[in-house]
Design an enzyme around this catalytic site. Structure first.
Site, PDB file in Angstrom:
ATOM      1  N   CYS A  36       0.795  11.930   2.758  1.00 31.42           N
ATOM      2  CA  CYS A  36       0.699  11.414   4.127  1.00 31.42           C
ATOM      3  C   CYS A  36       2.125  11.229   4.665  1.00 31.42           C
ATOM      4  CB  CYS A  36      -0.050  10.085   4.159  1.00 31.42           C
ATOM      5  SG  CYS A  36      -1.752  10.227   3.592  1.00 31.42           S
ATOM      6  N   CYS A  82       1.671  -2.512   4.141  1.00 31.28           N
ATOM      7  CA  CYS A  82       0.957  -1.238   3.986  1.00 31.28           C
ATOM      8  C   CYS A  82       1.916  -0.072   4.084  1.00 31.28           C
ATOM      9  CB  CYS A  82      -0.069  -1.039   5.102  1.00 31.28           C
ATOM     10  SG  CYS A  82      -1.271  -2.315   5.165  1.00 31.28           S
ATOM     11  N   CYS A  96       3.957   7.547   4.776  1.00 34.51           N
ATOM     12  CA  CYS A  96       3.773   6.598   3.678  1.00 34.51           C
ATOM     13  C   CYS A  96       4.835   6.729   2.592  1.00 34.51           C
ATOM     14  CB  CYS A  96       2.391   6.805   3.065  1.00 34.51           C
ATOM     15  SG  CYS A  96       2.012   5.635   1.757  1.00 34.51           S
ATOM     16  N   SER A 149      -8.749   5.595   5.482  1.00 35.36           N
ATOM     17  CA  SER A 149      -7.497   5.707   6.235  1.00 35.36           C
ATOM     18  C   SER A 149      -7.643   6.866   7.206  1.00 35.36           C
ATOM     19  CB  SER A 149      -6.333   5.957   5.272  1.00 35.36           C
ATOM     20  OG  SER A 149      -6.232   4.874   4.370  1.00 35.36           O
ATOM     21  N   CYS A 180      -3.118  -6.872  -4.283  1.00 35.94           N
ATOM     22  CA  CYS A 180      -3.102  -5.471  -3.845  1.00 35.94           C
ATOM     23  C   CYS A 180      -2.550  -4.652  -5.007  1.00 35.94           C
ATOM     24  CB  CYS A 180      -2.221  -5.322  -2.604  1.00 35.94           C
ATOM     25  SG  CYS A 180      -2.041  -3.613  -2.066  1.00 35.94           S
ATOM     26  N   CYS A 225       2.026   9.182  -5.697  1.00 39.39           N
ATOM     27  CA  CYS A 225       0.798   9.631  -5.031  1.00 39.39           C
ATOM     28  C   CYS A 225       0.975  11.085  -4.619  1.00 39.39           C
ATOM     29  CB  CYS A 225       0.532   8.778  -3.783  1.00 39.39           C
ATOM     30  SG  CYS A 225      -1.027   9.171  -2.946  1.00 39.39           S
ATOM     31  N   GLU A 241       4.346  -1.000  -8.294  1.00 41.83           N
ATOM     32  CA  GLU A 241       4.392  -2.218  -7.499  1.00 41.83           C
ATOM     33  C   GLU A 241       2.991  -2.758  -7.218  1.00 41.83           C
ATOM     34  OE1 GLU A 241       8.482  -1.640  -5.061  1.00 41.83           O
ATOM     35  OE2 GLU A 241       6.727  -0.902  -4.026  1.00 41.83           O
TER      36      GLU A 241
HETATM   37  N1  SAH Z   1      -4.360   6.184  -0.851  1.00 40.98           N
HETATM   38  C1  SAH Z   1      -5.251   5.200  -0.292  1.00 40.98           C
HETATM   39  C2  SAH Z   1      -4.792   3.784  -0.602  1.00 40.98           C
HETATM   40  C3  SAH Z   1      -3.526   3.375   0.105  1.00 40.98           C
HETATM   41  S1  SAH Z   1      -3.861   1.977   1.059  1.00 40.98           S
HETATM   42  C4  SAH Z   1      -5.423   5.431   1.182  1.00 40.98           C
HETATM   43  O1  SAH Z   1      -4.818   6.347   1.707  1.00 40.98           O
HETATM   44  O2  SAH Z   1      -6.213   4.750   1.802  1.00 40.98           O
HETATM   45  C5  SAH Z   1      -2.478   1.876   2.057  1.00 40.98           C
HETATM   46  C6  SAH Z   1      -2.834   1.935   3.516  1.00 40.98           C
HETATM   47  O3  SAH Z   1      -1.632   1.865   4.301  1.00 40.98           O
HETATM   48  C7  SAH Z   1      -3.504   3.253   3.899  1.00 40.98           C
HETATM   49  O4  SAH Z   1      -4.425   3.023   4.924  1.00 40.98           O
HETATM   50  C8  SAH Z   1      -2.325   4.045   4.402  1.00 40.98           C
HETATM   51  O5  SAH Z   1      -2.705   5.141   5.175  1.00 40.98           O
HETATM   52  C9  SAH Z   1      -1.573   2.978   5.156  1.00 40.98           C
HETATM   53  N2  SAH Z   1      -0.166   3.297   5.377  1.00 40.98           N
HETATM   54  C10 SAH Z   1       0.611   4.181   4.729  1.00 40.98           C
HETATM   55  N3  SAH Z   1       1.863   4.167   5.205  1.00 40.98           N
HETATM   56  C11 SAH Z   1       1.882   3.242   6.173  1.00 40.98           C
HETATM   57  C12 SAH Z   1       2.898   2.734   7.014  1.00 40.98           C
HETATM   58  N4  SAH Z   1       4.138   3.200   6.968  1.00 40.98           N
HETATM   59  N5  SAH Z   1       2.559   1.753   7.875  1.00 40.98           N
HETATM   60  C13 SAH Z   1       1.300   1.262   7.920  1.00 40.98           C
HETATM   61  N6  SAH Z   1       0.308   1.697   7.149  1.00 40.98           N
HETATM   62  C14 SAH Z   1       0.593   2.679   6.294  1.00 40.98           C
END
Ligand code: SAH
Length: 342
Positions: A115, A331, A118, A212, A104, A111, A91
């Site tokens: 986390c 996000c 996510c 993050s 984006c 991945c 996506e």
């Molecule tokens: N793997 C990288 C790139 C992903 S960017 C990273 O971790 O930074 C996506 C962003 O959205 C990251 O900051 C991630 O932590 C955040 N994210 C993940 N799940 C989310 C959610 N359910 N709500 C809001 N932000 C979230």
């Protein structure tokens, strides 16, 4: 078969020298690919017929198929499902900001970072994306949505877990003969793979870095983000300090607020202690809903309380607008779709 979209300009120059052609062919081909968006050698009118058929035998120029597009009804966000050559589906998202259109981009199919909040983590990582597959996301979005001026590597995947291809991607989009998108218009986001933060600092690029963070102490961060076990906050902050010293660039810390988990006053004060005096910016994100996970957004009052504590400490802070949440394009809502059946 070589995919010419996997080559930086320097690599393509070398490629032409190696097949007994002039170096300048690379710039010509780059122009066809990235300026004119041509993928068929026969349309390249300033390339001799001979060379065209020679190229056809050993090389091709990839294209990414838009399998599906979902358009937000509340803002101008569009989510794209792209079909890869091996039938995986990834996506990408187009977002309209005042300063221009942003793509984006995903960096991996799935991945591995696990986390807890996510959607990209569900099902783990299938494979890394090639530089061409990231470039093609930008080109496909640009062609459908309109001129792309900014790129964020914030789709599925951890960019620093696919470091070499991501650096190649940056070189290709950066190049004036490529997409010509300047480093300042590109942002890499990482969950905090410390050795790669050092390496990235040494690249001396103009590219923006986001971390993050999501928790201000090790206990909570390890609970939410397993990567924190390998690289706890002290090491992460040391790497960030090195990055800032080396590049003089401000780091953005992303902090997604989850109701009852990391949104208490004490967390805000801990965050201030962690970041005070650093060249940084805090981006608060009310957590987005993922049905398999079930975390709830912190309410608006909490978000504002958090913001005030951070700003009162002299740290700049914004709240991210929730664009595209009605089409699961916000996000943390991007994910890999199941392998398509032929
Ligand atoms: N793997 C990288 C790139 C992903 S960017 C990273 O971790 O930074 C996506 C962003 O959205 C990251 O900051 C991630 O932590 C955040 N994210 C993940 N799940 C989310 C959610 N359910 N709500 C809001 N932000 C979230």
């Amino acid at each position: 078969m070589y995919n010419l979209k996997d080559m930086t300009l320097e690599e393509m120059e070398e490629f032409f020298v190696n097949i007994g052609e002039s170096r300048y062919r690379a710039k010509q081909i780059y122009k066809w690919i990235y300026d004119k968006k041509i993928t068929d050698f026969d349309e390249m009118t300033d390339i001799s017929k001979n060379l065209r058929s020679k190229l056809k035998e050993i090389a091709y120029i990839s294209q990414l198929k838009i399998e599906e597009r979902r358009v937000s009804e509340v803002d101008d966000t569009v989510k794209y499902l792209f079909l890869l050559e091996d039938n995986n589906i990834i996506e990408g998202v187009a977002i309209k900001y005042r300063f221009g259109n942003t793509a984006c981009v995903s960096t991996q199919v799935g991945c591995n970072m696990r986390c807890s909040f996510c959607a990209s983590a569900i099902g783990g990582k299938v494979r890394d994306l090639k530089a061409s597959e990231m470039v093609d996301q930008v080109i496909a979005i640009d062609g459908d949505y309109g001129k792309i001026s900014n790129i964020v590597l914030m789709g599925s995947g951890e960019p620093f877990d696919n470091y070499d291809e991501v650096m190649k991607f940056i070189k290709i989009v950066n190049n004036p003969y490529g997409l010509g998108i300047g480093g300042r218009h590109i942002t890499i986001s990482t969950c905090g793979i410390v050795p790669k933060i050092y390496k990235f600092a040494d690249e001396k690029l103009q590219v923006n870095l986001s971390i993050s963070l999501h928790a201000p102490n090790d206990e909570l961060r390890t609970q939410l983000m397993p990567i924190n076990k390998a690289y706890p906050l002290e090491e992460l902050m040391k790497a960030c300090k090195y990055y800032v010293e080396k590049t003089r660039r401000r780091i953005t810390f992303e902090y997604s607020l989850i109701e009852g988990v990391n949104d208490k006053k004490e967390h805000a004060y801990q965050l201030v202690d962690l970041l005070k005096g650093k060249l940084c910016h805090v981006n608060l994100i009310p957590i987005n809903y993922v049905k398999e996970i079930g975390f709830k957004k912190a309410n608006n009052e909490k978000v504002m309380m958090f913001k005030k504590i951070i700003e009162d400490a002299g740290i700049s802070c914004t709240v991210r607008r929730e664009l595209g949440s009605d089409i699961e394009a916000a996000c943390g809502q991007l994910r890999r779709k199941y392998l398509k059946e032929r």
